[in-house]
Each structure stands twice: as C-alpha cells, then as structure tokens.
Design an enzyme around this catalytic site. Sequence first.
Site, PDB file in Angstrom:
ATOM      1  CG  HIS A  48      -2.192  -0.774   0.983  1.00 39.17           C
ATOM      2  ND1 HIS A  48      -3.366  -0.221   1.452  1.00 39.17           N
ATOM      3  CD2 HIS A  48      -2.406  -2.008   0.677  1.00 39.17           C
ATOM      4  CE1 HIS A  48      -4.295  -1.316   1.222  1.00 39.17           C
ATOM      5  NE2 HIS A  48      -3.716  -2.171   0.744  1.00 39.17           N
ATOM      6  CD  GLU A 117      -7.233  -1.661  -2.404  1.00 39.33           C
ATOM      7  OE1 GLU A 117      -8.216  -2.149  -1.980  1.00 39.33           O
ATOM      8  OE2 GLU A 117      -6.177  -1.294  -1.946  1.00 39.33           O
TER       9      GLU A 117
END
Length: 346
Positions: A48, A117
């Site tokens: 991430h 994302e």
Amino acid sequence: MPSSGLVATGDVRIGYKASAEQFGPRELVEFSVEAEDRGLDIVAVSDHFQPWRHRGGHAPNALTWLGAVGASTSRAVLATSVLTPTLRYHPSIVAQAFGTLAVLNPGRVVLGIGSGEAMNETPATGAQFPGPKERRMRMAEAVTLMRRLWTEDRVDFDGTYYRTEKATVYDRPEQPVPVYLAASGPLAAKLAGRVGDGFICTSGKDPELYRTLLANVAEGAAQAGRDPGDLRRMIEIKVSYDRDLDTAYTNCHWWAALALSSEQKTGVEDAVEMERLADANADKAHTRFIVSDDPEDVVERIGAYLDLGFTDLVLHGPGGDQHRFLEQFCVDVLPGLRERAKAATA
C-alpha cells in the site's frame, strides 16, 4: 512454477499475511521470521502507498521490505498479496525488482498482482484512477512485458500502455517469477486463468462467489489451452483466533474497513476518510473474519476453503499482538489444519 523447496502436506501451503497497513517494517520482519520458525510456508505482504487507517497506520514499501525478510528467513515463499505493477510502478521496474529478489532467494518468490485501488494510486501520482476494464487491460499487458523481460534481452515493447526500448533485466532467475493475479469479479478471474500462474482472492464472502470465481479461472485457462490444475489458488483467510473470545472480537476493530461494501469504498482516495467510514461501521468489523476461541471450529471453517479447491491459505490475524496470534494459532490450530489439508487432498 519453480519448486519452493517446501515439504507441505498434500501440496497445500499455509502462510502468514504480513499486514503492512498495520505494522512498521521492522516489526513485520520479526513477525515473519517467527511465522517461518513456527512452520508456516508462505509470507505474503501487501503493498500500500496509504493504509486503511490514517492514525496509527503504516505503509512500508513491499519491494524494499521483501529484500529484508528474504535475508532474515531461509525457507518460506515470499509473496506480494498484492502489488499493482501498472500505475504508480512501471512494469519494467517491477520486473527488475523481482528479478533481483528471485536471484537472492531462488525458488522462493511469487509476484502477486492486482489492478489497484484509488487510495494507493491517485495520491502517489495525482493521476486519474482508471475504470475496471482499463485496469484489467493494463494488468494483462504488464504480465506480458514482465515475462519478456525475465526471458529475453534487448526488449522492444510497444504496447497500448507501456513501452520499452532495448530493455534488459540483467539479474534474473533461471525461471521466470510466478505471477498470481488477484480477482474479485468474473472477468478478472478469467484473466487470471488465461495468463496467471495462480489466482488470489480474500475470504469472508458468499461461498457461491468463490465457486463462480474458480469456475471462471478454470474457463480462462481452458480457453488459453492451459491445464487449470497447474494454477495455484491462493486465498487470504481472515481469522481472529484467540483463547479469549472477547479479545478475538475486539481484535477485528482495527480492520473495520474490510467490512465496508464495495460501493462504500469505491473511489475513496484518502486514508482519513477511509478511517472515518470504518469507524462508523466498527460494529460490522468481525463479519469478514472467522472469529473463534475453538480450534476445531476454526479448522472446519477454514476447511471449507480447502474443499473449494484452494491450495495456498494465507492467514490474516487482525490483532495488534501478532506474537500472541502466531503462538496461539500455531500451537492450537495449525496441527489440526495440516490434518484437514491432508484429508482434503487425499
């Protein structure tokens, strides 16, 4: 896929999810070493740029971190679950990084990839987040380019999204790095079957969804003239096991974002906003997890995924005390889970 050198019951591998959104890099290395020491077969890390929570969150870079954990372990398969090689990274750089990682850790490396994302891609680049179709097309093109870079010299590539000119990855393994594709929908699952060495998804949803996804993986493989049985099928299993049931439930709260619907999460680019949404739905946090203080119950509930045909089970324990989770799970649950895996593949 190259051999990992593991001796895993019935060809089922059981692994540990290194939760990079929740813990800093040094802690994660310590947890991963313990996971290997306790007999787990895989260490899978997320990549991430921003975590699910702004306060107390972490986001160590997986490419850097995997080098450290590879040097600290000797046996476990090292995987990303998952990294996006299409937006904030160029696939040629990912190919170079994983070529190096695989040379340093022969037969132990898996590149798990996903289509991305918004909260990880947009803040890092300021670029608009593409729609699902473009993200799938980018992922397919990235796989093609990375495999060429792992097997060819002086690669000229002129794709829809990516270009290279006389590119060579000079340090690369004897066999290309296995690439597993993550999918939560039928089209992405077919793509995983067509081009992947494996397929990745996460637990806690309707069992019918997994049947559909696995069927689509098999269909995609067959359409490409491949044997579906050659693909690994990995699932991140969200399990909050603790000998104290109240603790098992409380441990889930940090991960309440996972219980948000896709409609609630889609397009959210800010970790502060994601944290707000998660806290507003904290009472639902446990719904994505197997929550139990009963080892036999946990074995049977995880066993349902073995019955569906998953081959790689990566355990995601949500609690802040990962040493406690690893000790209790590996002592209380893992022996029975190994037996359950043996029965499922007999």
